[in-house]
Write an enzyme that holds these catalytic residues in place. Structure first.
Site, PDB file in Angstrom:
ATOM      1  N   TYR A  98      13.825 -15.350 -17.887  1.00  0.00           N
ATOM      2  CA  TYR A  98      12.948 -15.120 -16.741  1.00  0.00           C
ATOM      3  C   TYR A  98      13.277 -13.871 -15.928  1.00  0.00           C
ATOM      4  CZ  TYR A  98       9.325 -16.516 -13.565  1.00  0.00           C
ATOM      5  OH  TYR A  98       8.148 -16.567 -12.877  1.00  0.00           O
TER       6      TYR A  98
ATOM      7  N   GLY B 170      14.135 -11.260 -13.282  1.00  0.00           N
ATOM      8  CA  GLY B 170      15.342 -10.515 -12.984  1.00  0.00           C
ATOM      9  C   GLY B 170      16.566 -10.959 -13.775  1.00  0.00           C
TER      10      GLY B 170
ATOM     11  N   LYS C  84      16.509  -5.790 -11.846  1.00  0.00           N
ATOM     12  CA  LYS C  84      17.535  -6.019 -10.829  1.00  0.00           C
ATOM     13  C   LYS C  84      18.941  -5.696 -11.347  1.00  0.00           C
ATOM     14  CE  LYS C  84      14.664  -7.059  -7.607  1.00  0.00           C
ATOM     15  NZ  LYS C  84      13.652  -8.016  -7.736  1.00  0.00           N
TER      16      LYS C  84
ATOM     17  N   HIS D  44      16.293  -2.136  -2.758  1.00  0.00           N
ATOM     18  CA  HIS D  44      15.253  -3.135  -3.015  1.00  0.00           C
ATOM     19  C   HIS D  44      14.085  -2.847  -2.062  1.00  0.00           C
ATOM     20  CE1 HIS D  44      14.187  -7.733  -3.262  1.00  0.00           C
ATOM     21  NE2 HIS D  44      13.540  -7.048  -4.170  1.00  0.00           N
TER      22      HIS D  44
ATOM     23  N   ALA E  91       9.896 -12.017  -2.307  1.00  0.00           N
ATOM     24  CA  ALA E  91       8.740 -12.798  -1.850  1.00  0.00           C
ATOM     25  C   ALA E  91       8.515 -12.719  -0.337  1.00  0.00           C
ATOM     26  CB  ALA E  91       8.833 -14.245  -2.317  1.00  0.00           C
TER      27      ALA E  91
ATOM     28  N   GLY F 277       6.815  -9.776   0.944  1.00  0.00           N
ATOM     29  CA  GLY F 277       5.695  -8.890   1.237  1.00  0.00           C
ATOM     30  C   GLY F 277       5.768  -7.456   0.749  1.00  0.00           C
TER      31      GLY F 277
ATOM     32  N   ASN G 216       2.615  -6.592  -1.428  1.00  0.00           N
ATOM     33  CA  ASN G 216       1.439  -6.560  -0.561  1.00  0.00           C
ATOM     34  C   ASN G 216       1.398  -5.306   0.305  1.00  0.00           C
ATOM     35  OD1 ASN G 216      -0.405  -9.179  -0.465  1.00  0.00           O
ATOM     36  ND2 ASN G 216       1.637  -9.729  -1.168  1.00  0.00           N
TER      37      ASN G 216
ATOM     38  N   ASN H 108       6.947 -19.335  -7.860  1.00  0.00           N
ATOM     39  CA  ASN H 108       7.462 -18.030  -8.296  1.00  0.00           C
ATOM     40  C   ASN H 108       6.757 -17.562  -9.576  1.00  0.00           C
ATOM     41  OD1 ASN H 108       9.197 -15.742  -7.997  1.00  0.00           O
ATOM     42  ND2 ASN H 108      10.570 -16.566  -9.569  1.00  0.00           N
TER      43      ASN H 108
ATOM     44  N   PHE I  18      -0.884  -8.451   6.190  1.00  0.00           N
ATOM     45  CA  PHE I  18      -1.593  -7.778   5.095  1.00  0.00           C
ATOM     46  C   PHE I  18      -2.172  -6.429   5.568  1.00  0.00           C
ATOM     47  CE2 PHE I  18      -1.388 -12.338   4.232  1.00  0.00           C
ATOM     48  CZ  PHE I  18      -0.725 -12.313   3.013  1.00  0.00           C
TER      49      PHE I  18
ATOM     50  N   ASP J 102      -3.736  -5.466   8.090  1.00  0.00           N
ATOM     51  CA  ASP J 102      -3.498  -5.128   9.497  1.00  0.00           C
ATOM     52  C   ASP J 102      -2.090  -4.591   9.745  1.00  0.00           C
ATOM     53  OD1 ASP J 102      -6.032  -5.602  10.818  1.00  0.00           O
ATOM     54  OD2 ASP J 102      -5.767  -7.694  10.206  1.00  0.00           O
TER      55      ASP J 102
HETATM   56  P1  GTP Z   1       9.439  -9.864  -4.896  1.00  0.00           P
HETATM   57  O1  GTP Z   1       8.575  -9.409  -6.032  1.00  0.00           O
HETATM   58  O2  GTP Z   1      10.008 -11.233  -5.110  1.00  0.00           O
HETATM   59  O3  GTP Z   1      10.509  -8.893  -4.542  1.00  0.00           O
HETATM   60  O4  GTP Z   1       8.451 -10.120  -3.620  1.00  0.00           O
HETATM   61  P2  GTP Z   1       7.649  -9.162  -2.618  1.00  0.00           P
HETATM   62  O5  GTP Z   1       8.536  -8.750  -1.501  1.00  0.00           O
HETATM   63  O6  GTP Z   1       6.957  -8.095  -3.373  1.00  0.00           O
HETATM   64  O7  GTP Z   1       6.574 -10.170  -1.984  1.00  0.00           O
HETATM   65  P3  GTP Z   1       4.984 -10.233  -2.094  1.00  0.00           P
HETATM   66  O8  GTP Z   1       4.301  -9.009  -1.569  1.00  0.00           O
HETATM   67  O9  GTP Z   1       4.640 -10.623  -3.489  1.00  0.00           O
HETATM   68  O10 GTP Z   1       4.644 -11.425  -1.090  1.00  0.00           O
HETATM   69  C1  GTP Z   1       5.172 -12.709  -1.236  1.00  0.00           C
HETATM   70  C2  GTP Z   1       4.395 -13.699  -0.426  1.00  0.00           C
HETATM   71  O11 GTP Z   1       4.317 -13.299   0.945  1.00  0.00           O
HETATM   72  C3  GTP Z   1       2.961 -13.876  -0.910  1.00  0.00           C
HETATM   73  O12 GTP Z   1       2.659 -15.253  -0.923  1.00  0.00           O
HETATM   74  C4  GTP Z   1       2.144 -13.154   0.122  1.00  0.00           C
HETATM   75  O13 GTP Z   1       0.858 -13.707   0.253  1.00  0.00           O
HETATM   76  C5  GTP Z   1       2.965 -13.304   1.395  1.00  0.00           C
HETATM   77  N1  GTP Z   1       2.759 -12.150   2.313  1.00  0.00           N
HETATM   78  C6  GTP Z   1       2.835 -10.834   1.979  1.00  0.00           C
HETATM   79  N2  GTP Z   1       2.538 -10.034   3.048  1.00  0.00           N
HETATM   80  C7  GTP Z   1       2.302 -10.867   4.077  1.00  0.00           C
HETATM   81  C8  GTP Z   1       1.955 -10.646   5.458  1.00  0.00           C
HETATM   82  O14 GTP Z   1       1.813  -9.523   5.945  1.00  0.00           O
HETATM   83  N3  GTP Z   1       1.795 -11.771   6.222  1.00  0.00           N
HETATM   84  C9  GTP Z   1       1.949 -13.027   5.713  1.00  0.00           C
HETATM   85  N4  GTP Z   1       1.769 -14.049   6.533  1.00  0.00           N
HETATM   86  N5  GTP Z   1       2.264 -13.268   4.422  1.00  0.00           N
HETATM   87  C10 GTP Z   1       2.444 -12.209   3.609  1.00  0.00           C
HETATM   88  C1  SPV Z   2      12.754 -10.571  -6.759  1.00  0.00           C
HETATM   89  O1  SPV Z   2      13.174 -11.735  -6.840  1.00  0.00           O
HETATM   90  O2  SPV Z   2      13.076  -9.799  -5.821  1.00  0.00           O
HETATM   91  C2  SPV Z   2      11.797 -10.078  -7.773  1.00  0.00           C
HETATM   92  C3  SPV Z   2      11.557 -10.907  -8.954  1.00  0.00           C
HETATM   93  O3  SPV Z   2      11.272  -8.984  -7.633  1.00  0.00           O
HETATM   94  S1  SPV Z   2      12.818 -10.743 -10.148  1.00  0.00           S
HETATM   95  O4  SPV Z   2      12.384  -9.730 -11.118  1.00  0.00           O
HETATM   96  O5  SPV Z   2      12.946 -12.050 -10.819  1.00  0.00           O
HETATM   97  O6  SPV Z   2      14.046 -10.328  -9.543  1.00  0.00           O
HETATM   98 MN    MN Z   3      12.066  -8.005  -5.705  1.00  0.00          MN
END
Ligand code: GTP
Ligand code: SPV
Ligand code: MN
Length: 599
Positions: free
Chosen positions: A214, A216, A223, A243, A266, A268, A271, A381, A507, A509
């Site tokens: 899976y 990372g 990673k 990161h 996870a 943001g 996004n 995830n 998002f 905003d």
């Molecule tokens: P990794 O790939 O694990 O490193 O995650 P990431 O930091 O890229 O996170 P990602 O943008 O995928 O967002 C993870 C979750 O946070 C999702 O369920 C999004 O919908 C939520 N999210 C992202 N941005 C926002 C925001 O501005 N506000 C809120 N409330 N939720 C957000």
């Molecule tokens: C994280 O967990 O920060 C990710 C997903 O981006 S992974 O590639 O599994 O590390």
């Molecule tokens: Mn990540």
């Protein structure tokens, strides 16, 4: 070619580079594969791998009308996220890995891993996967070779990195000039959580990962290489491996500022990297350019500014929560040529996850008939793997070998209380403290409890390949004569109100906050000075067309002295965990602010 390789059926001549052939031979002798395949990254090769995975059921075709050339992979249900408790940094001295890492002595770790790898590829094919992290012609890029027995890993590495013949050619060129490549050895083993370890040997530029297929844990360029090994390399070579997402914000005058932002897994990054401006901003001519969504390598350029590349070539993005409303760029990217992992499917075999739309899925991520009593339909995830080139906002500058100049660095986490929407650090040293003191509630991106607040400096807690105290010192060392460093900010999109709902719409905003930062960088916005840094005053941040509650208008911009006093006690205790290695400048900065808060 090395004689040992000849013992096995190979389908190519191997490499010009003796060091690479010798390593492949040594690994083959240990793992005993039936076949060795050197990956060239071609379409033909990928098509053959996909056919094979379709035949053995590890890839399931999705609806070809709605999602051409897209696949579903269901992982083993006990292999769905990174495993931080099984991830080790193996340095000769434990102090060099630091209290932030699990540690094992290199000799012990090699022995343990080699015992697991012994004979583990019998009946399987060993794939040799040469890859380059960063544009092939970039001086900031670095190469590696992953050996794996998982065709799913090969297919993902092909999307996530510059994989194949061009990378091999660079590895050979650099190798002949005495340069090294990162060696990553991976086997899915038996996918047994009790026989699973992710080991890093930074001094040897080596990774050994066993027992997981899976993300990372298994896509070793991500990673393991681009953060844990690269952070160690970056320290000795004077750069930073972080990161962070990288996003370009183009204003109506056509001027683009690049921002790098570190949020924990996870929280943001994807996004923010693909943000769509709010309607009013779009009409005014604002544009957003995606450079990267997870990892950023930066180093000072000749002009003193930090220049950044995205070492990756694709996105391994969180599926749940991705929708036409929250992230239309991501949704547009994943309409074709995408691998989905652990999502649900609809009646007509389209990929589905919570937050996508109002349809009811037919099968959950484990392939069971969907029943809400079994929990969410898509694993929290669950992920999509897609080429960055498919993203409508992908910036042409992402391929620039020199990287892009960074105007602002942003730190942030999930904080339900206390932490305001945005504040700016006073200077670089204060900014490093802001990063070092980051806290966030844990998410499903790693196994373990979700929603527990933990310190996650620079979003690197699971990824820094050496002692955090030395890492903080490395960050501080960039503040030198002639340096034109970015301003440092902290954001919190996740502040909750008394009703438990997010106070900030987030998002698209979030651009309002980035606009304020850019104005601050240009010296064009007012701020209120507080002990924790500069906060926007309510009318310098554009809240037009937003319907914020009164509670939100207060709490998002509120500096709670009482609460911050307690927070700084916690930060002081956290820094003390690193003992005498913690840089004095950082301790002094913590004390200075704690004293202001006490006053
Ligand atoms: P990794 O790939 O694990 O490193 O995650 P990431 O930091 O890229 O996170 P990602 O943008 O995928 O967002 C993870 C979750 O946070 C999702 O369920 C999004 O919908 C939520 N999210 C992202 N941005 C926002 C925001 O501005 N506000 C809120 N409330 N939720 C957000
Ligand atoms: C994280 O967990 O920060 C990710 C997903 O981006 S992974 O590639 O599994 O590390
Ligand atoms: Mn990540």
């Amino acid at each position: 070619m090395n004689a040992a390789v000849d013992l096995f059926k190979t389908d190519s001549q191997g490499s010009r580079l003796e060091a690479l052939n010798a390593w492949v031979a040594e690994v083959a002798a240990l793992t005993q594969p039936d076949r060795i395949h050197w990956c060239d990254g071609s379409d033909t090769e990928n098509a053959a791998l996909v056919r094979q995975m379709q035949a053995d059921g590890s890839l399931l075709p999705l609806n070809a009308d709605t999602h051409p050339n897209s696949w579903l992979h269901r992982s083993s249900p006990s292999d769905v996220a990174r495993v931080e408790h099984l991830t080790f940094v193996c340095t000769p001295q434990q102090e060099d890995a630091g209290p932030n890492n699990h540690w094992m002595a290199p000799a012990e770790a090699h022995a343990k891993m080699d015992a697991l790898f012994a004979g583990c590829m019998r009946g399987r094919t060993l794939y040799v996967v040469p890859y380059c992290m960063g544009p092939i012609d970039s001086p900031l890029a670095r190469c590696g070779v992953e050996i794996t027995d998982s065709p799913y890993v090969v297919a993902n590495m092909r999307i996530m990195t510059r994989m194949g013949a061009a990378a091999l050619a660079r590895i050979e060129r650099e190798g002949e000039a005495g340069g090294a490549f990162v060696k990553g050895l991976h086997s899915i083993g038996e996918l047994d959580p009790d026989r699973r370890f992710i080991m890093h040997f930074p001094g040897e530029l080596t990774i050994k990962s066993y027992g997981s297929g899976y993300g990372g844990n298994a896509l070793l360029g991500k990673k393991c290489h681009a953060l844990r090994i690269a952070s160690h390399q970056a320290r000795s070579e004077g750069w930073l491996a972080e990161h962070m997402l990288i996003v370009g914000i183009e204003n109506p005058q056509g001027e683009t500022h690049y921002i790098a932002a570190a949020f924990p897994s996870a929280c943001g990054k994807t996004n923010l990297a693909m943000l769509i401006p709010p309607e009013g901003y779009r009409q005014a001519g604002w544009k957003v350019w995606t450079i990267g969504d997870d990892i950023c390598w930066m180093r000072p350029g000749a002009d003193g500014r930090l220049y950044a590349i995205n070492p990756e070539a694709g996105f391994f993005g969180v599926a749940p929560g991705t929708s036409q409303k929250s992230n239309p760029n991501a949704l547009a990217s994943i309409g074709r040529d995408t691998i989905f992992t652990n999502v649900a499917v609809t009646e007509d075999n389209q990929p589905w996850w919570e937050g996508l739309d109002k349809r009811t899925p037919k099968r959950d991520w484990q392939g069971r008939s969907f029943d809400p009593v079994n929990g969410p339909a898509a694993h929290p995830n669950s992920r999509f793997t897609v080429s960055a080139r498919q993203c409508p906002s992908y910036s042409p500058r992402a391929e620039d070998p020199q990287g892009v100049p960074i105007s602002a660095i942003v730190f942030g986490g999930r904080r339900a209380s206390l932490v305001p929407l945005v504040f700016e650090a006073r200077d670089w040293t204060h900014g490093v403290l802001v990063g070092a003191a980051m806290g966030s509630e844990t998410t499903a991106a790693a196994t373990g409890a979700v929603g527990v607040m933990r310190r996650d400096p620079m979003a690197m807690k699971p990824f820094c390949g050496y002692n955090f105290a030395d890492y903080f010192a490395h960050w501080l060392s960039f503040d030198q004569a002639g340096a034109k460093l970015p301003k440092i900010f902290h954001v919190n999109w996740f502040r909750k109100g008394d009703d438990g709902q997010f106070l900030w719409p987030g998002f698209g905003d979030n651009l309002r906050v980035l606009e304020w930062m850019i104005k601050r960088v240009k010296g064009q916005a007012e701020a209120v000075e507080t002990p924790i840094g500069y906060l926007p005053d309510a009318d310098t941040l554009n809240l037009q067309d937003l319907s914020l509650s009164d509670e939100a208008r207060v709490k998002l911009f509120w500096f709670d002295q009482e609460g911050w006093r307690a927070e700084f006690d916690g930060i002081g205790q956290f820094l003390a965990e690193f003992g005498a290695r913690t840089p004095q400048a950082l301790k002094d900065e913590q004390r200075r602010i704690a004293a202001l808060l006490a006053g």
